[in-house]
Motif scaffolding. Sequence first.
Motif, short mmCIF file in Angstrom:
data_model
loop_
_atom_site.label_atom_id
_atom_site.label_comp_id
_atom_site.label_asym_id
_atom_site.label_seq_id
_atom_site.Cartn_x
_atom_site.Cartn_y
_atom_site.Cartn_z
N SER A 179 0.95 -1.42 -0.33
CA SER A 179 0.40 -0.35 0.25
C SER A 179 0.95 1.36 -0.11
O SER A 179 0.16 2.23 -0.95
N MET A 180 1.63 0.74 1.03
CA MET A 180 2.89 2.65 1.10
C MET A 180 3.62 2.90 -0.61
O MET A 180 3.65 4.18 -0.84
N ILE A 181 3.86 1.47 -1.12
CA ILE A 181 4.59 2.04 -2.45
C ILE A 181 3.24 1.72 -3.50
O ILE A 181 3.71 3.01 -4.17
N THR A 182 1.82 1.44 -3.13
CA THR A 182 1.30 1.92 -4.41
C THR A 182 0.46 3.31 -4.40
O THR A 182 0.71 4.25 -4.96
N ALA A 183 0.91 3.87 -3.17
CA ALA A 183 0.20 5.55 -2.19
C ALA A 183 1.54 6.67 -3.33
O ALA A 183 1.02 7.44 -3.42
N GLY A 184 2.47 5.15 -3.09
CA GLY A 184 3.92 6.04 -3.56
C GLY A 184 4.34 6.75 -4.63
O GLY A 184 4.03 7.58 -5.10
N ILE A 185 3.94 5.29 -5.54
CA ILE A 185 3.38 5.63 -6.88
C ILE A 185 2.61 6.72 -7.28
O ILE A 185 2.74 7.75 -8.36
N ALA A 186 1.44 6.77 -7.06
CA ALA A 186 0.26 7.83 -7.32
C ALA A 186 0.48 9.27 -6.74
O ALA A 186 0.45 9.91 -7.98
N ALA A 187 1.48 9.36 -5.46
CA ALA A 187 1.80 10.56 -5.35
C ALA A 187 3.07 11.11 -6.60
O ALA A 187 3.21 12.38 -6.54
N ALA A 188 3.70 9.64 -6.75
CA ALA A 188 5.00 10.79 -7.16
C ALA A 188 4.56 10.70 -9.00
O ALA A 188 5.02 12.12 -9.47
N ILE A 189 3.08 10.01 -9.58
CA ILE A 189 2.91 10.42 -11.01
C ILE A 189 2.21 12.56 -10.40
O ILE A 189 2.44 13.39 -11.41
N LEU A 190 1.26 11.83 -9.88
CA LEU A 190 0.66 13.24 -9.60
C LEU A 190 1.21 14.42 -8.86
O LEU A 190 1.10 16.11 -9.13
N GLY A 191 1.70 14.36 -7.87
CA GLY A 191 3.05 15.79 -7.39
C GLY A 191 3.90 15.55 -8.25
O GLY A 191 4.22 17.17 -8.14
N SER A 192 4.59 14.93 -9.06
CA SER A 192 4.98 15.46 -10.20
C SER A 192 4.34 17.05 -10.58
O SER A 192 6.02 18.07 -11.39
N PHE A 193 3.45 16.74 -11.48
CA PHE A 193 2.89 18.38 -12.18
C PHE A 193 2.33 19.13 -10.74
O PHE A 193 2.48 20.22 -10.72
N CYS A 194 2.07 18.97 -8.76
CA CYS A 194 1.80 19.60 -8.36
C CYS A 194 3.44 20.65 -7.81
O CYS A 194 3.00 21.40 -7.27
N VAL A 195 4.75 19.58 -7.76
CA VAL A 195 5.49 20.62 -6.87
C VAL A 195 5.69 22.09 -8.40
O VAL A 195 7.03 22.37 -7.64
N ARG A 196 5.19 21.91 -9.76
CA ARG A 196 5.81 23.37 -9.91
C ARG A 196 5.18 23.93 -9.56
O ARG A 196 5.10 25.75 -10.57
N LEU A 197 4.18 23.44 -8.97
CA LEU A 197 3.65 25.24 -8.29
C LEU A 197 3.36 25.46 -6.68
O LEU A 197 3.87 25.19 -6.23
N ARG A 198 2.83 26.76 -6.28
CA ARG A 198 2.76 27.37 -5.14
C ARG A 198 1.61 28.15 -4.67
O ARG A 198 0.63 28.10 -6.11
N GLY A 199 2.07 28.13 -3.68
CA GLY A 199 0.64 28.06 -2.04
C GLY A 199 -0.62 27.76 -3.14
O GLY A 199 -1.00 26.39 -3.05
N ILE A 200 -1.72 28.80 -3.56
CA ILE A 200 -3.38 28.47 -3.95
C ILE A 200 -2.92 27.57 -5.00
O ILE A 200 -4.07 26.65 -4.78
N TYR A 201 -1.94 27.60 -6.05
CA TYR A 201 -2.52 26.78 -7.45
C TYR A 201 -2.17 25.37 -6.79
O TYR A 201 -2.18 24.95 -7.30
N PHE A 202 -1.27 25.55 -5.53
CA PHE A 202 -0.10 24.40 -5.35
C PHE A 202 -1.80 23.36 -5.16
O PHE A 202 -1.91 21.87 -5.68
N ALA A 203 -2.63 24.19 -3.98
CA ALA A 203 -3.76 23.73 -3.17
C ALA A 203 -4.61 22.99 -4.14
O ALA A 203 -5.89 22.16 -4.01
N ILE A 204 -5.13 24.02 -4.79
CA ILE A 204 -6.23 23.57 -6.18
C ILE A 204 -5.94 22.70 -6.54
O ILE A 204 -6.56 21.51 -7.11
N LEU A 205 -4.72 22.23 -7.55
CA LEU A 205 -3.42 21.39 -8.18
C LEU A 205 -4.43 19.87 -7.59
O LEU A 205 -4.57 19.03 -7.72
N THR A 206 -3.43 20.07 -6.20
CA THR A 206 -3.97 19.08 -5.21
C THR A 206 -4.43 18.22 -4.97
O THR A 206 -5.46 17.27 -5.10
#
Lengths: 251, 330
Positions: free
Chosen positions: B92-119
Amino acid sequence: MDNDHILKVEHLSKAFFKYQVLTDVNYTLAKGQIAAIIGPNGAGKSTFFNLVTGYHHVTGGHVFFREEEITNWPRHKIARIGITRAFQVSNIYPKLTTYENVRQSILAQKKKTLNFFTPAARLAKEETLELLNLTGLQSHKHTEAGILSQGDKKKLELALALASKPDLLLLDEPTAGMSSEETHETMELVKRLNEEIGLSILFTEHDISVIFGYAKKLSVLHQGILVAEGTPEEVRRNKEAQQCYLGDELC
Amino acid sequence: MADNNGLFRKYWLPLTLLIVAVILPHVVPHFWVHVFNEILILGLFAASFNLIFGYMGQLSFGHAAYYGVGAYTTGLLMVKLKWPLLACLPISMITAGIAAAILGSFCVRLRGIYFAILTMAFGQLVFYIVFQWYSFTGGDNGLQGINPPEWIFATNLYYYFSLAIVTIAMVVLYYITESPFGYTMRAIRDNSERTEFIGLNVQRYMHINFIIAGMFAGLAGALWGPFNRSVAPDLCNWQHSGHPVFMAIIGGPHHFLGPMIGSVIYTFLNAFVTGFTEYWPLVSGVIIILVVLLMPGGLFGIIKTKGYFASKTTAMADANRADTGGSQHG
């Protein structure tokens, strides 16, 4: 052997929308030199630094570090290759202690920041204390950096830049906000670093005594154009430089 | 000796909490053991969220997505493939980590309110996938019959099992937050620009942190299924992403144990208040308003400023001021 420059800038230009801030600047800094860029406010000094360190996007021209072209590299890569800077307006970690500020920069330089399991408190103790002593911050090591005095923040700014063990150090008005005593101490430290470990240093400054006291080479920027360059003596006699910046009292 | 004192000062709170947690099932009625189990699981969820919020300085409003991925991974593996729970947790840690890796790669380009909205948007994306994919996830029926293995089937035993896993996870998280990586996160929170100029690829570090936070959320989610005997798509929904936000704010995001303490208060009150009225959201809303207005920095924030246990930094700064006899610098 053929080339002993550490920084070379060719035809560097920068425009923010239609405003031309820097126009066709050619500049070379020799290895181990200590030089200053001077000019009135808005002349483009900080922009020059910002372009060299990747803070702003270069819109024209080339930047070389040694033989390598680094134009528009990402900021962290430019820092890694050996160019670090101290900012004009202190740019530190306000919620971390002075000690933690410096340690962070040292750990980054030592590539320890992907260590997940050793407490940071156990690492780089000696180096951190040494650098705090060198920059005269040892008595403030446990103070939150955000509440330091302006002068101490600028010293911390210098410490953060030095922690990266750069080959080229860019100092943007390193003594702004310091007392005259602190200014002297800081510039003596900069001079010593230049003389003892051969660190190449480029700084900007408004304080005439600092400029003429420490720089071996001066370049005068005016409205984004490099108008004069040479030893302090040459620049002092240069008609154009006088008109732009130095005023009459020095002639 | 001074060293022992320092250790005591540093660890008395977590140790006390742990001892209380061990004794609790013997002194409280059955129902409350359930509540405390929930506190533990949601506390771990909130602590993982706080890696992003308190340490990295960004607000994730879709953290339930990774919690949900962890919960569904364990649920599916246990129900469909009859895997043992202990094997499901790391997966479960691995699958959640993979999901976070994929979706997070987009989120970490943003900051502040934009980060919050994309997450949040990605969180809802995961929610709708889980919600709609009947053949695989059971859609809005969720998955039933996720029973803990026999050796921890009893309420108290599963509680102790959760306690053990959550304790280990919290120790690991604590080490991470105190490591050079953890301090790099604080550095990025304080001044991400400067962090680039000391030679660090900020986006990459944020991404790694996002993945770690996702993995531990996945672990918390994995503990939830067997505890609740079922999982439902609501676990991924945006309301569920709100829980760790509330918990971190109530407990205090700038202390490692803040989110866990927040979970104690929030979950306990939830169980308590729902005994009297169905208007729990009204009560929790009022609490949040009071916390934000009267004690910014949460419970730990107020304790810190009142000086019951002054923070390490302030105490040392005071000591420092005392032994230099006032600063030489004017």
